[in-house]
Design a protein around this motif. Structure first.
Motif, short mmCIF file in Angstrom:
data_model
loop_
_atom_site.label_atom_id
_atom_site.label_comp_id
_atom_site.label_asym_id
_atom_site.label_seq_id
_atom_site.Cartn_x
_atom_site.Cartn_y
_atom_site.Cartn_z
N GLY A 1 10.94 7.96 3.85
CA GLY A 1 11.07 8.93 4.46
C GLY A 1 10.10 10.03 4.27
N ARG A 2 8.94 9.48 4.35
CA ARG A 2 7.59 10.34 4.24
C ARG A 2 7.59 11.48 3.35
NH1 ARG A 2 4.64 10.06 8.71
NH2 ARG A 2 3.28 12.12 7.99
N LYS A 3 7.95 10.74 1.88
CA LYS A 3 8.07 11.78 0.65
C LYS A 3 7.91 10.70 -0.44
CE LYS A 3 9.08 16.13 0.00
NZ LYS A 3 9.54 17.07 0.88
N LEU A 4 7.18 11.14 -1.50
CA LEU A 4 6.92 10.55 -2.86
C LEU A 4 7.36 11.46 -3.85
CD1 LEU A 4 3.50 8.49 -2.12
CD2 LEU A 4 5.77 7.74 -2.09
N SER A 5 7.71 10.76 -5.07
CA SER A 5 8.29 11.53 -6.20
C SER A 5 6.77 12.14 -6.88
CB SER A 5 9.15 10.65 -7.52
OG SER A 5 8.17 9.74 -7.71
N LYS A 6 7.24 13.42 -7.68
CA LYS A 6 6.27 13.91 -8.29
C LYS A 6 5.62 13.26 -9.17
CE LYS A 6 7.30 18.95 -7.54
NZ LYS A 6 7.42 20.14 -8.43
N LYS A 7 6.21 12.38 -9.87
CA LYS A 7 5.82 11.47 -11.11
C LYS A 7 4.78 10.64 -10.39
CE LYS A 7 9.03 12.03 -14.68
NZ LYS A 7 10.18 11.32 -15.60
N ASP B 1 0.76 -1.14 -0.03
CA ASP B 1 0.03 0.08 0.06
C ASP B 1 1.03 1.11 -0.01
OD1 ASP B 1 0.23 1.23 2.89
OD2 ASP B 1 -0.18 -0.83 3.02
N VAL B 2 0.12 2.42 -0.40
CA VAL B 2 1.07 3.56 -0.53
C VAL B 2 1.52 4.27 0.76
CG1 VAL B 2 0.87 5.89 -1.53
CG2 VAL B 2 -0.03 3.90 -2.75
N GLY B 3 0.63 3.81 1.57
CA GLY B 3 0.99 4.54 3.11
C GLY B 3 2.32 3.73 3.62
N LYS B 4 2.56 2.80 3.49
CA LYS B 4 3.88 1.89 3.87
C LYS B 4 5.01 2.37 3.10
CE LYS B 4 1.86 -2.48 5.70
NZ LYS B 4 2.04 -3.59 5.81
N LEU B 5 4.60 2.59 1.69
CA LEU B 5 5.61 3.17 0.82
C LEU B 5 6.18 4.57 1.38
CD1 LEU B 5 7.31 2.63 -1.84
CD2 LEU B 5 5.35 3.53 -3.02
N PHE B 6 5.14 5.25 1.59
CA PHE B 6 5.45 6.81 1.84
C PHE B 6 6.25 6.88 3.27
CE2 PHE B 6 3.89 10.35 4.74
CZ PHE B 6 4.21 11.39 3.73
N ILE B 7 6.03 5.91 4.07
CA ILE B 7 6.83 6.03 5.64
C ILE B 7 8.11 5.37 5.09
CG2 ILE B 7 6.87 5.03 7.84
CD1 ILE B 7 4.02 5.20 7.81
N LYS C 1 3.92 16.31 5.61
CA LYS C 1 2.90 16.26 6.72
C LYS C 1 2.05 17.71 6.39
CE LYS C 1 5.29 19.42 9.97
NZ LYS C 1 3.88 20.16 10.20
N LEU C 2 0.83 17.55 6.98
CA LEU C 2 -0.47 18.63 6.81
C LEU C 2 -0.05 19.49 7.83
CD1 LEU C 2 -3.12 16.16 5.81
CD2 LEU C 2 -1.85 17.71 4.39
N PRO C 3 -0.45 20.71 7.70
CA PRO C 3 -0.41 21.82 8.78
C PRO C 3 -0.82 21.37 10.27
CG PRO C 3 -0.80 22.86 6.60
CD PRO C 3 -1.04 21.44 6.64
N LEU D 1 -1.17 16.25 -0.77
CA LEU D 1 -0.29 17.38 -0.10
C LEU D 1 0.61 16.62 0.80
CD1 LEU D 1 -2.91 20.21 0.72
CD2 LEU D 1 -0.97 20.54 -0.81
N GLN D 2 0.12 15.82 1.62
CA GLN D 2 0.97 14.99 2.57
C GLN D 2 2.03 14.43 1.94
OE1 GLN D 2 0.10 11.18 4.20
NE2 GLN D 2 -0.15 12.24 6.48
N TRP D 3 1.76 13.75 0.58
CA TRP D 3 2.90 13.17 -0.12
C TRP D 3 3.78 13.91 -0.73
CZ3 TRP D 3 -1.47 10.11 -3.11
CH2 TRP D 3 -1.88 9.11 -2.42
#
Length: 541
Positions: A148-154, A139-145, A267-269, A261-263
């Motif tokens: 380093g809590r970042k995903l590429s723009k593409k 899942d994308v959530g595990k991939l995001f963490i 993080k969100l405000p 926005l989180q990706w």
């Protein structure tokens, strides 16, 4: 408060509020769905606040391996989310439905899991509910963490376009997902984080909070604050409408925007410094922050990206969402066009006729191409000229436009005028009109009428048997024809009584004979009877 993400608690099984987790089912257990198909359970691969997820296979004669194509979600029968999810899959996610929609949209596939089977199962005197769906990868959530809590723009652009297709399909069936987040977006295969990841298909899963925003007659449900469902979903991404307990298409798009926005930002405000929310976070405070931030999208973007320049596509996306009305249908094609920059989607969706719409820049490029064939103006049909952009203008046409009158147009099309609804537009806060009452009585109405008839019939019999002279009781259930028949019977009975009285009419000789037979003590009574001849007739009878 909404449950935390599953990836944050990979080992500990914690039941959601008001629910209980099922017992572990052993590998090799055979389950039978509602269509009679048999499924063999494998090892457990995950758990949530409501149930567990197992590997599964439709080949019951072999043990379930790690490369199986299916998974089974199991929950206790008293839990509600899986029941809601099963109903969504049965009503809106059958394979034939998905294929027909993809054919209309000219797509090869859309990110919606297909319904494979469902049913109930009893294990150790406990009843469980289960659902069979295809198996996917990470899942994308595990991939995001893990990244380093970042995903590429593409990758973010690819996920945005695919999720917009998935949400468009869900909304076309009258449902809102209500819980879009990274842990509910699964990739087709377990790719490593590389250049191939952007080409992978993504699927939106977990419809335990799916909400039908349309009524049975097709009308959109009005905005309504429901305290029972307030703050439903995952609190970080809950839309402003969901904080009120109501859901719509714009709520799903707003939730997707928070994920994007989180990706992009990490993080969100309203999240903590390390991301996420503390268990003691107040949902009302989070709601107020979202309302205040979205009053000015530009300041919201500055709070998200801080010193960096925010991407133009996500800014336009959030501005579109804030201006969208509660019951309005979104322009999905325009929103997808915001994320199609530098992306090749033919490998994901197949070739389409056109990705552009009225809001995209592709139309301007097409109109500037010199090799396109000039379109000829349409020919007059039924004495009416259809005006197009290529229709040549003339002085006569300008004169006709100046002399234009609505009276002539409406008089020329009476059938079209008759189709215009005379009802005033409904307010977004008023409920939809109720359906008309049934033309035939229901079974309950027939039972009430029957009881009324029995009461009236019993009352007639009771008064008839009580030697009462009142025979004119008319039952409430009698029809006009029945009343005429009763009236004729009454007249016939009266005529028959008169005939009997005439045959037994008293004469002078009969009166004298009766006087001789009666004793002297009854003279006073005889005088009364003589004054009332009907009394003698009764005695004679």
């Amino acid at each position: 408060m909404a449950p935390r993400r599953a990836e944050e608690f990979p080992l500990k099984r914690v039941a959601a509020l008001g629910c209980r987790l099922p017992s572990r089912l052993p590998a090799g257990e055979i389950l039978t769905d509602i269509t009679g198909n048999l499924w063999r359970l494998g090892n457990s691969i995950g758990c949530g606040g409501f149930g567990d997820v197992y590997l599964a296979s439709n080949d019951i004669h072999k043990s379930v391996g790690q490369n199986t194509k299916y998974v089974i979600k199991i929950e206790p029968h008293n839990n509600g989310p899986l029941f809601v999810e099963m109903n969504f899959y049965i009503r809106a996610a059958r394979k034939q439905m998905i294929d027909e929609w993809c054919k209309i949209q000219n797509l090869r596939q859309v990110g919606i899991p297909s319904y494979e089977g469902s049913g109930s199962h009893i294990y150790k005197n406990e009843r469980y509910r289960f659902l069979v769906i295809p198996r996917y990868g990470q899942d994308v959530g595990k991939l995001f963490i893990s990244n380093g809590r970042k995903l590429s723009k593409k990758l973010i652009n690819s996920l945005a376009v695919q999720m917009l297709y998935a949400l468009e399909y869900i909304h076309s069936k009258g449902y809102a997902h209500s819980d879009v987040k990274g842990s509910n977006i699964l990739l087709k295969k377990n790719y490593d984080y590389s250049s191939e990841l952007e080409k992978t298909r993504a699927f939106l899963v977990d419809y335990g909070l799916a909400y039908r925003f349309r009524t049975s007659n097709g009308a959109h449900k009005p905005f309504f604050h429901d305290e029972r469902r307030a703050h439903e979903g995952t609190l970080e991404f809950t839309s402003r409408d969901a904080h009120h307990g109501t859901h719509s298409r714009r709520g799903d798009l707003e939730t997707l925007g928070y994920n994007l926005l989180q990706w992009l930002c990490g993080k969100l405000p309203w999240e903590d410094d390390n991301g996420g929310l503390s268990p003691s976070a107040n949902p009302d405070e989070i709601h107020d922050k979202k309302e205040n931030y979205l009053l000015d999208v530009d300041s919201f973007m500055k709070a998200c990206f801080q010193d960096k320049k925010p991407p133009e596509n996500i800014t336009n996306y959030m501005k579109y969402i804030t201006n969208l009305k509660f019951e309005s249908e979104p322009d999905y094609a325009y929103l997808r066009s915001l994320f199609r920059q530098d992306m090749s989607f033919e490998s994901l969706f197949g070739k389409r006729k056109s990705f552009a719409n009225e809001n995209s820049a592709a139309i301007e490029k097409r109109n500037n191409r010199p090799n396109l064939r000039e379109r000829k103006p349409c020919k007059p049909l039924n004495r009416e000229i259809r005006i197009t952009r290529n229709t040549p203008s003339s002085v006569e046409q300008d004169k006709e436009i100046d002399d234009f009158r609505w009276e002539e147009v409406l008089a020329r099309h009476p059938d079209r005028l008759a189709k215009i609804s005379a009802q005033p537009p409904s307010s977004p806060l008023t409920p939809p009109p109720s359906p008309p009452p049934p033309t035939l009585p229901t079974y309950a109405m027939l039972a009430v009428l029957q009881r009324m008839k029995e009461r009236q019939t019993g009352l007639v019999r009771q008064r008839t048997n009580s030697k009462s002279s009142d025979n004119e009781l008319k039952a409430k259930w009698m029809t006009p024809a029945m009343e005429e028949v009763a009236l004729l019977r009454k007249k016939n009975q009266e005529q028959l009584d008169n005939n009997v009285n005439e045959t037994k009419r008293l004469t002078r000789s009969r009166v004298a004979q009766l006087k001789r037979k009666r004793p002297s003590s009854g003279k006073q009574q005889e005088s009364k009877n003589i004054s009332n001849p009907n009394a003698f007739s009764c005695c004679a009878a």
